[in-house]
Scaffold this active site. Structure first.
Site, PDB file in Angstrom:
ATOM      1  N   GLY A 132       0.840  -1.196   0.000  1.00 24.60           N
ATOM      2  CA  GLY A 132       0.000   0.000   0.000  1.00 24.60           C
ATOM      3  C   GLY A 132       0.868   1.236   0.000  1.00 24.60           C
ATOM      4  O   GLY A 132       1.958   1.257  -0.588  1.00 24.60           O
ATOM      5  N   ASN A 187      -5.930  -6.223  12.528  1.00 22.28           N
ATOM      6  CA  ASN A 187      -4.521  -6.298  12.150  1.00 22.28           C
ATOM      7  C   ASN A 187      -3.780  -7.424  12.871  1.00 22.28           C
ATOM      8  O   ASN A 187      -2.856  -8.012  12.309  1.00 22.28           O
ATOM      9  CB  ASN A 187      -3.837  -4.947  12.376  1.00 22.28           C
ATOM     10  N   HIS A 205       4.071   3.660  20.621  1.00 23.03           N
ATOM     11  CA  HIS A 205       3.686   4.478  19.475  1.00 23.03           C
ATOM     12  C   HIS A 205       2.201   4.790  19.632  1.00 23.03           C
ATOM     13  O   HIS A 205       1.349   4.110  19.092  1.00 23.03           O
ATOM     14  CB  HIS A 205       3.945   3.702  18.181  1.00 23.03           C
TER      15      HIS A 205
HETATM   16  P1  A3D Z   1      -2.471   0.777   2.991  1.00 21.70           P
HETATM   17  O1  A3D Z   1      -2.101   1.793   1.967  1.00 21.70           O
HETATM   18  O2  A3D Z   1      -3.898   0.476   3.226  1.00 21.70           O
HETATM   19  O3  A3D Z   1      -1.680  -0.577   2.636  1.00 21.70           O
HETATM   20  C1  A3D Z   1      -1.856  -1.765   3.324  1.00 21.70           C
HETATM   21  C2  A3D Z   1      -1.671  -2.901   2.334  1.00 21.70           C
HETATM   22  O4  A3D Z   1      -1.713  -4.141   3.043  1.00 21.70           O
HETATM   23  C3  A3D Z   1      -2.776  -2.975   1.262  1.00 21.70           C
HETATM   24  O5  A3D Z   1      -2.206  -2.931  -0.025  1.00 21.70           O
HETATM   25  C4  A3D Z   1      -3.442  -4.321   1.536  1.00 21.70           C
HETATM   26  O6  A3D Z   1      -3.930  -4.956   0.362  1.00 21.70           O
HETATM   27  C5  A3D Z   1      -2.307  -5.091   2.179  1.00 21.70           C
HETATM   28  N1  A3D Z   1      -2.750  -6.263   2.937  1.00 21.70           N
HETATM   29  C6  A3D Z   1      -3.822  -6.399   3.761  1.00 21.70           C
HETATM   30  N2  A3D Z   1      -3.875  -7.635   4.265  1.00 21.70           N
HETATM   31  C7  A3D Z   1      -2.807  -8.314   3.773  1.00 21.70           C
HETATM   32  C8  A3D Z   1      -2.309  -9.618   3.930  1.00 21.70           C
HETATM   33  N3  A3D Z   1      -2.931 -10.511   4.708  1.00 21.70           N
HETATM   34  N4  A3D Z   1      -1.200  -9.966   3.276  1.00 21.70           N
HETATM   35  C9  A3D Z   1      -0.550  -9.075   2.470  1.00 21.70           C
HETATM   36  N5  A3D Z   1      -0.964  -7.826   2.285  1.00 21.70           N
HETATM   37  C10 A3D Z   1      -2.086  -7.434   2.918  1.00 21.70           C
HETATM   38  O7  A3D Z   1      -1.873   1.181   4.416  1.00 21.70           O
HETATM   39  P2  A3D Z   1      -0.497   1.971   4.708  1.00 21.70           P
HETATM   40  O8  A3D Z   1       0.555   1.457   3.806  1.00 21.70           O
HETATM   41  O9  A3D Z   1      -0.767   3.424   4.779  1.00 21.70           O
HETATM   42  O10 A3D Z   1      -0.235   1.480   6.211  1.00 21.70           O
HETATM   43  C11 A3D Z   1       0.061   0.125   6.470  1.00 21.70           C
HETATM   44  C12 A3D Z   1       0.095  -0.139   7.966  1.00 21.70           C
HETATM   45  O11 A3D Z   1       1.178   0.591   8.533  1.00 21.70           O
HETATM   46  C13 A3D Z   1      -1.159   0.332   8.735  1.00 21.70           C
HETATM   47  O12 A3D Z   1      -1.473  -0.575   9.758  1.00 21.70           O
HETATM   48  C14 A3D Z   1      -0.734   1.664   9.317  1.00 21.70           C
HETATM   49  O13 A3D Z   1      -1.466   1.999  10.491  1.00 21.70           O
HETATM   50  C15 A3D Z   1       0.716   1.360   9.633  1.00 21.70           C
HETATM   51  N6  A3D Z   1       1.559   2.549   9.767  1.00 21.70           N
HETATM   52  C16 A3D Z   1       2.372   2.594  10.856  1.00 21.70           C
HETATM   53  C17 A3D Z   1       3.190   3.678  11.044  1.00 21.70           C
HETATM   54  C18 A3D Z   1       4.081   3.733  12.247  1.00 21.70           C
HETATM   55  O14 A3D Z   1       4.726   4.725  12.491  1.00 21.70           O
HETATM   56  C19 A3D Z   1       4.164   2.572  13.123  1.00 21.70           C
HETATM   57  C20 A3D Z   1       3.188   4.739  10.123  1.00 21.70           C
HETATM   58  C21 A3D Z   1       2.382   4.634   9.008  1.00 21.70           C
HETATM   59  C22 A3D Z   1       1.556   3.523   8.817  1.00 21.70           C
END
Ligand code: A3D
Length: 314
Positions: free
Chosen positions: A10, A94, A174
């Site tokens: 993502g 999650n 966090h």
């Molecule tokens: P997003 O753009 O929605 O991407 C998540 C991806 O995960 C999507 O492409 C989904 O298809 C894929 N996905 C879902 N389930 C599965 C699975 N079982 N196997 C493989 N792929 C899967 O989200 P994002 O990229 O913005 O964020 C991803 C995660 O990181 C989220 O939980 C956010 O809260 C977290 N995050 C954490 C921080 C920290 O500082 C810790 C910062 C930014 C994002």
């Protein structure tokens, strides 16, 4: 060149892939559950190579076999926050996703270091360690580098100074209980308390705690990803290049700072082995107290996690 797998393609995963390729840091494998998504983004990223002048290999896939041989696996799979949601609201969904992903990583990349990004971060890192049975030095989470970058940015913006002149660190969970270390923060070598009033420092700390929500409120359909991906890159580089750099990371405490059996943000020396040492720095009594409060809250959540998350579900 080392191989790095990114599970979840993502916003954070794809941005991280671009940054990694631009630095020619690693050969990249992108994996996502959505058919075609990882393959499409990999192809697009590969086609940026001739323009941006990188040659590193990148592959998109839905098959875990392709992550075999990865030195580092970054997990960004899962849901991100929407306005009004806390990171804790993501817990149920999650933790299921992360448990399943961790099981597959254990099967296909049993020697890898796993760097977790999915929220709620510290708890997800705990699920990964429990589910894989990997030694704690090979499981860590990214949050402190990002929270620290945000704190430094706010301080620099407030004072109108260069960001590189601001030294600071954010430890703890966090979330709302993160612990920005105002005591050790400096601006061009001067203590922060000499540059700003206590009230102003408190306001910047509060803005740092809410920095993720501020961005979610503006973006509405997604959460932050440029600074998060850049923060992961810094940690990945420290490990893949064996830099032995000390960075705040969510790591498994075994008595350091009087904390035990909890993943929480602490300064850690990162190198080829992963978390090579948790570094104990001097904290003010109030900061140590806040760190313990942060840990208590996390431990309570970790203790309530359903035990089937740690068992094979395939
Ligand atoms: P997003 O753009 O929605 O991407 C998540 C991806 O995960 C999507 O492409 C989904 O298809 C894929 N996905 C879902 N389930 C599965 C699975 N079982 N196997 C493989 N792929 C899967 O989200 P994002 O990229 O913005 O964020 C991803 C995660 O990181 C989220 O939980 C956010 O809260 C977290 N995050 C954490 C921080 C920290 O500082 C810790 C910062 C930014 C994002």
């Amino acid at each position: 060149m080392a191989k790095m797998a990114i599970i979840g393609t993502g916003n954070v995963g794809a941005t991280l892939a671009l940054l990694t390729l631009q630095r020619e840091l690693a050969e990249v494998v992108l994996l996502d559950i959505v058919p075609g998504l990882a393959q499409g983004k990999a192809l697009d990223l590969a086609q940026a190579g001739p323009v941006l002048r990188y040659d590193s290999r990148i592959k998109g896939t839905e098959k875990y076999e392709d992550i075999a041989g990865s030195a580092l696996v970054v997990i960004t799979a899962g849901l991100a926050r929407k306005p009004g949601m806390s990171r804790a609201d993501l817990l149920d969904k999650n933790s299921r996703i992360i448990s399943q992903v961790a099981g597959r990583v254990k099967e296909f990349a049993p020697e890898a270091i796993i760097l977790v990004v999915t929220n709620p971060l510290d708890v997800m890192a705990y699920v990964v360690m429990k589910r894989t049975g990997f030694p704690s030095k090979r499981v860590l989470g990214m949050a402190g580098v990002l929270d620290t970058a945000r704190f430094r940015f706010f301080i620099a913006q407030e004072l109108g100074v260069a960001q590189k002149d601001v030294e600071a660190m954010v430890l703890g969970s966090h979330g709302d209980r993160m612990v920005p270390l105002a005591g050790g923060s400096t601006v061009k070598g001067r203590p922060l308390s000499k540059a700003l009033s206590q009230a102003k420092i408190e306001a910047l700390i509060q803005r740092t705690r809410e920095a993720g929500a501020e961005i979610v409120g503006l973006l509405k359909e997604s959460s932050a990803f440029y600074a998060p991906a850049a923060s992961v890159l810094l940690m990945a580089e420290a490990m893949l290049k064996d830099k032995k750099q000390v960075l705040p990371a969510s790591v498994f405490a075994r008595g350091e700072y009087g904390l035990e059996d909890v993943f929480i943000g602490l300064p850690a020396r990162l190198g080829r082995e992963g978390v090579e040492e948790i570094i104990e720095i001097d904290l003010l009594p109030s900061e140590l107290k806040a760190l313990h409060k942060s840990a208590q809250e996390l431990k309570a959540i970790m203790a309530r996690l359903p035990k089937d998350l740690f068992e094979a579900q395939e």
